[in-house]
Write a protein that holds these residues in place. Structure first.
Motif, PDB file in Angstrom:
ATOM      1  N   LEU A   1       0.827  -1.218   0.000  1.00 55.41           N
ATOM      2  CA  LEU A   1       0.000   0.000   0.000  1.00 55.41           C
ATOM      3  C   LEU A   1       0.858   1.263   0.000  1.00 55.41           C
ATOM      4  O   LEU A   1       0.555   2.229  -0.698  1.00 55.41           O
TER       5      LEU A   1
ATOM      6  N   ASP B   1      -4.696  -5.918   8.668  1.00 56.02           N
ATOM      7  CA  ASP B   1      -4.954  -6.980   9.632  1.00 56.02           C
ATOM      8  C   ASP B   1      -4.767  -8.341   8.954  1.00 56.02           C
ATOM      9  O   ASP B   1      -4.357  -8.411   7.791  1.00 56.02           O
TER      10      ASP B   1
ATOM     11  N   ARG C   1      -6.995 -10.430   8.114  1.00 54.90           N
ATOM     12  CA  ARG C   1      -8.127 -10.833   7.264  1.00 54.90           C
ATOM     13  C   ARG C   1      -8.031 -10.284   5.848  1.00 54.90           C
ATOM     14  O   ARG C   1      -8.732 -10.740   4.962  1.00 54.90           O
TER      15      ARG C   1
ATOM     16  N   ASN D   1      -8.078  -6.639   5.565  1.00 55.28           N
ATOM     17  CA  ASN D   1      -8.432  -5.230   5.659  1.00 55.28           C
ATOM     18  C   ASN D   1      -7.153  -4.392   5.626  1.00 55.28           C
ATOM     19  O   ASN D   1      -6.180  -4.714   6.313  1.00 55.28           O
ATOM     20  N   GLY D   2      -7.166  -3.320   4.844  1.00 50.71           N
ATOM     21  CA  GLY D   2      -5.997  -2.451   4.741  1.00 50.71           C
ATOM     22  C   GLY D   2      -6.404  -0.996   4.845  1.00 50.71           C
ATOM     23  O   GLY D   2      -7.497  -0.630   4.424  1.00 50.71           O
ATOM     24  N   VAL D   3      -5.529  -0.171   5.414  1.00 48.68           N
ATOM     25  CA  VAL D   3      -5.836   1.236   5.638  1.00 48.68           C
ATOM     26  C   VAL D   3      -4.623   2.081   5.239  1.00 48.68           C
ATOM     27  O   VAL D   3      -3.488   1.686   5.496  1.00 48.68           O
ATOM     28  N   LEU D   4      -4.893   3.213   4.617  1.00 47.23           N
ATOM     29  CA  LEU D   4      -3.839   4.198   4.323  1.00 47.23           C
ATOM     30  C   LEU D   4      -4.276   5.521   4.926  1.00 47.23           C
ATOM     31  O   LEU D   4      -5.426   5.929   4.737  1.00 47.23           O
TER      32      LEU D   4
ATOM     33  N   ILE E   1      -7.961   2.134  14.848  1.00 50.89           N
ATOM     34  CA  ILE E   1      -8.040   1.089  13.825  1.00 50.89           C
ATOM     35  C   ILE E   1      -7.501  -0.235  14.369  1.00 50.89           C
ATOM     36  O   ILE E   1      -8.075  -1.304  14.141  1.00 50.89           O
TER      37      ILE E   1
ATOM     38  N   GLN F   1     -10.070  -1.941  16.405  1.00 50.55           N
ATOM     39  CA  GLN F   1     -11.095  -2.552  15.551  1.00 50.55           C
ATOM     40  C   GLN F   1     -10.555  -3.790  14.854  1.00 50.55           C
ATOM     41  O   GLN F   1     -11.288  -4.743  14.619  1.00 50.55           O
ATOM     42  N   MET F   2      -9.271  -3.783  14.516  1.00 53.78           N
ATOM     43  CA  MET F   2      -8.675  -4.919  13.827  1.00 53.78           C
ATOM     44  C   MET F   2      -8.415  -6.089  14.787  1.00 53.78           C
ATOM     45  O   MET F   2      -7.803  -7.080  14.414  1.00 53.78           O
TER      46      MET F   2
ATOM     47  N   VAL G   1      -7.948   9.412   5.301  1.00 55.81           N
ATOM     48  CA  VAL G   1      -7.792   7.963   5.453  1.00 55.81           C
ATOM     49  C   VAL G   1      -8.330   7.275   4.213  1.00 55.81           C
ATOM     50  O   VAL G   1      -9.353   7.695   3.661  1.00 55.81           O
ATOM     51  N   LEU G   2      -7.640   6.236   3.771  1.00 56.20           N
ATOM     52  CA  LEU G   2      -8.136   5.370   2.695  1.00 56.20           C
ATOM     53  C   LEU G   2      -8.155   3.953   3.232  1.00 56.20           C
ATOM     54  O   LEU G   2      -7.170   3.510   3.826  1.00 56.20           O
ATOM     55  N   MET G   3      -9.266   3.247   3.049  1.00 54.81           N
ATOM     56  CA  MET G   3      -9.357   1.891   3.595  1.00 54.81           C
ATOM     57  C   MET G   3      -9.781   0.910   2.514  1.00 54.81           C
ATOM     58  O   MET G   3     -10.576   1.246   1.643  1.00 54.81           O
ATOM     59  N   HIS G   4      -9.236  -0.298   2.618  1.00 51.97           N
ATOM     60  CA  HIS G   4      -9.746  -1.423   1.840  1.00 51.97           C
ATOM     61  C   HIS G   4     -10.347  -2.387   2.860  1.00 51.97           C
ATOM     62  O   HIS G   4      -9.601  -3.081   3.561  1.00 51.97           O
ATOM     63  N   ALA G   5     -11.660  -2.394   2.965  1.00 51.92           N
ATOM     64  CA  ALA G   5     -12.325  -3.259   3.941  1.00 51.92           C
ATOM     65  C   ALA G   5     -12.828  -4.511   3.224  1.00 51.92           C
ATOM     66  O   ALA G   5     -13.280  -4.430   2.081  1.00 51.92           O
ATOM     67  N   ILE G   6     -12.722  -5.650   3.900  1.00 44.29           N
ATOM     68  CA  ILE G   6     -13.118  -6.899   3.238  1.00 44.29           C
ATOM     69  C   ILE G   6     -14.628  -6.978   3.034  1.00 44.29           C
ATOM     70  O   ILE G   6     -15.092  -7.690   2.165  1.00 44.29           O
TER      71      ILE G   6
ATOM     72  N   TRP H   1     -16.937  -4.632   8.127  1.00 43.43           N
ATOM     73  CA  TRP H   1     -15.599  -4.171   8.530  1.00 43.43           C
ATOM     74  C   TRP H   1     -15.408  -2.702   8.213  1.00 43.43           C
ATOM     75  O   TRP H   1     -14.743  -1.980   8.937  1.00 43.43           O
TER      76      TRP H   1
ATOM     77  N   ARG I   1     -17.025  -0.872  11.135  1.00 41.22           N
ATOM     78  CA  ARG I   1     -16.206  -0.907  12.361  1.00 41.22           C
ATOM     79  C   ARG I   1     -15.054   0.077  12.282  1.00 41.22           C
ATOM     80  O   ARG I   1     -14.804   0.847  13.201  1.00 41.22           O
ATOM     81  N   MET I   2     -14.330   0.024  11.166  1.00 41.83           N
ATOM     82  CA  MET I   2     -13.132   0.857  11.055  1.00 41.83           C
ATOM     83  C   MET I   2     -13.496   2.320  10.851  1.00 41.83           C
ATOM     84  O   MET I   2     -12.913   3.211  11.479  1.00 41.83           O
TER      85      MET I   2
ATOM     86  N   ALA J   1     -14.719   3.902  14.072  1.00 45.82           N
ATOM     87  CA  ALA J   1     -13.616   4.162  15.008  1.00 45.82           C
ATOM     88  C   ALA J   1     -12.838   5.404  14.585  1.00 45.82           C
ATOM     89  O   ALA J   1     -12.465   6.241  15.418  1.00 45.82           O
TER      90      ALA J   1
END
Lengths: 369, 369
Positions: free
Chosen positions: A90, A158, A160, A162-165, A181, A184-185, B164-169, B173, B176-177, B180
């Motif tokens: 990422l 995490d 699973r 899930n990814g965050v930037l 985060i 939550q993870m 923030v940029l997220m890739h949630a499954i 999720w 949750r993220m 938070a």
């Protein structure tokens, strides 16, 4: 210190796991888990090259990679190569370039070795440096923050997928958002933050801490086979001080806000009979007191060692009845400057004691065991 | 419904703020603030083109843009154009392409109009559709989630410049993220999630809800000047039901976990004298009961209207002593399917009542005022 490390093989991982746990002051991740993860990666992909900061070009890209969260949780959720690769992927995508070297953000049995997974899998070097010279619980507690280096972009993952930037306006906002985060993870996450240039790494990181951890581990292992007391050998090597010798009679530990917090009480043995030490921690050991007087205060290093073997004991693995020697070492001078003490001094953690350098507290000499 | 909206000018914003607040069931953001924000943007950048879903090409890129958080907080932290632009910039960068149209994720006095800021500033259209057909408190409560559409990438920003940029499954999720992060960002944040293709928007979004909100607002404003009771006009227009008429005698409201939660009690007036209604909410009104019997149950729509003017009242702005008429409308059929009820039915919110469609509860006809 011996010659600088050139590569991490299985032997080096064994030494570093132990040596980094001494410098990790009870935190920085579990050395046993760090060791297993790194050994598996090295067996699969081969040894990892170690780069000394002086070898960096100014425009190289160095990315710290670590685990964030409560050690209590990390002992149960062991990260995979995939989880360590995702924040690197990422951040490389965001920056639009490839990383030159991965570095540990802190010294610790876990976090000194976590970068080995990704370095081995990608065939890139690991930097012989870190940004604390020890371990600390919060993400802004790094020399990069003291030196005003931008913490962003920050990437997390995490187990699973899930990814965050994140683009945080400063290290304090990174800590708030990354900690939320992490909770939550599930209480732990992999993270890349403070991507730095080669020039910044040379200027701001604390150099050669992998080599130092290696040397400490080697000393402890080799003293097993010699007649020297391992703890004495260590204190000599690190210009450290024995603070207390005793057994753990009370341990209060809770997982709170993504940290392992608490305190432990030790009853003196041998020369320390009829005395008591209290040890306060938040992931790391931060304050040791006896009858309300400080024995050692954050940011100086406090470590617990097994009385017989000298092996380090983490906050998480400290058990009732454990017979230990508490030792202290001076921190890197950066932490003793005003911004350093604002960031990691005792008041920040809510301990109502002044910071006094360990050299003064110990009266210029360590007590004999 | 009248002809479809073609553009948003100042008059349209006035109507939509009110009409969307009726469909927003007490939540979806404050209509007054939504209106002020949108009017300012239109005055500065000119009217915004409204695109009907049928006009989308299948490979167009449609991005929902909204505010997430507790209404209590949003009333005090009014988002700027910059805060709305940041998640759009981040998601366009991540996807590597420009957005065709911005859409509201839900219908609400605030969130129907929030996209206007970014659309006006960029000169791109706003889609006449949303992903709820009303407002709901959590981010997975969208038709896109019911239809299995990927929620990622998700982007967020606060008013300080944190992004923030997220890739949630999955959508759970994400919730949750994102929740938070929202709490860390001070209780409200701007967010883009569920970026969809034109084909997906046509298949999954609920069409023409901006036009519907416009029509409702127009009805309420125009009935002021005519002899028709505004609430009767509205019920006729929406095939809705009057549930109760009375005054607020008890309101319990708390900001918890990033939501405004609570309940309100109403004492009957006029034809409802000597009766009591309880209304339960989490950002939105979710359940109305009388003597333990349901009057209307989520996902059907429950709105509070001012007894005299018919103007909608949000959960946040409901005041002690307010004289109101509670009205109910059937929800979009997607919410009544099993996955819809799992996602937004009364059990999900912790209310121990079965879901019964409002048409059955009202016995096939609305009570007369």
């Amino acid at each position: 210190m011996n010659n600088k490390l050139k590569q991490l093989d299985e032997q080096a991982v064994q030494y570093i796991a132990v040596g980094a746990a001494v410098l990790g002051t009870g935190g920085g991740g579990d050395p046993h888990i760090g060791k297993l993860m790194a050994l598996e990666a090295i067996r699969k992909y081969g040894p990892v090259r170690v780069l000394s900061p002086e070898e960096l070009a100014d425009d190289d890209l160095v990315i710290p990679l670590s685990m964030i969260g409560a050690p209590t949780v990390m002992n149960e959720k062991i990260p995979s190569v995939q989880q360590m690769a995702m924040p690197l992927d990422l951040i490389e995508k965001e920056l639009g370039r490839k990383v030159t070297a991965i570095m540990p953000i802190e010294v610790g049995g876990g976090n000194s070795l976590v970068p080995v997974l990704a370095a081995a899998e990608r065939g890139i070097p690991i930097l012989d440096a870190d940004a604390m010279g020890r371990a600390f619980p919060e993400s802004q507690m790094v020399t990069f923050y003291l030196d005003g280096i931008d913490c962003s972009p920050i990437t997390m993952a995490d187990e699973r997928g899930n990814g965050v930037l994140m683009h945080a306006i400063d290290g304090i906002w990174e800590e708030r958002m990354a900690r939320a985060i992490t909770i939550q993870m599930g209480g732990s996450a992999s993270i890349c933050d403070y991507p730095v240039s080669g020039a910044q790494a040379k200027q701001s990181a604390i150099p050669h801490t992998l080599s130092l951890a290696y040397d400490i581990g080697k000393t402890l292992f080799e003293s097993k086979d010699s007649k020297q007391n391992p703890i004495e050998a260590l204190l000599e090597q690190l210009h450290g001080y024995a603070l207390f010798q005793g057994k753990a009679v009370d341990i209060r530990r809770r997982t709170e806000g993504g940290f392992t917090k608490g305190e432990a009480v030790f009853e003196g043995t041998d020369a320390y009979r009829d005395r008591m030490m209290r040890l306060f921690f938040q992931n790391e050991f931060l304050l040791a007191t006896e009858e309300g007087k400080s024995l050692a205060v954050t940011p100086d290093l406090i470590s617990l060692l097994d009385q017989d073997t000298g092996m380090p004991i983490t906050t998480e693995n400290l058990k009732y009845g454990a017979r230990v020697v508490a030792v202290g070492f001076p921190c890197d001078p950066k932490w003793r400057a005003p911004k350093g003490l604002d960031t990691v001094g005792p008041q920040y953690f809510g301990y109502d004691v002044p910071y006094v350098p360990i050299e003064e507290l110990a009266g210029g000499k360590g007590e004999k065991l």
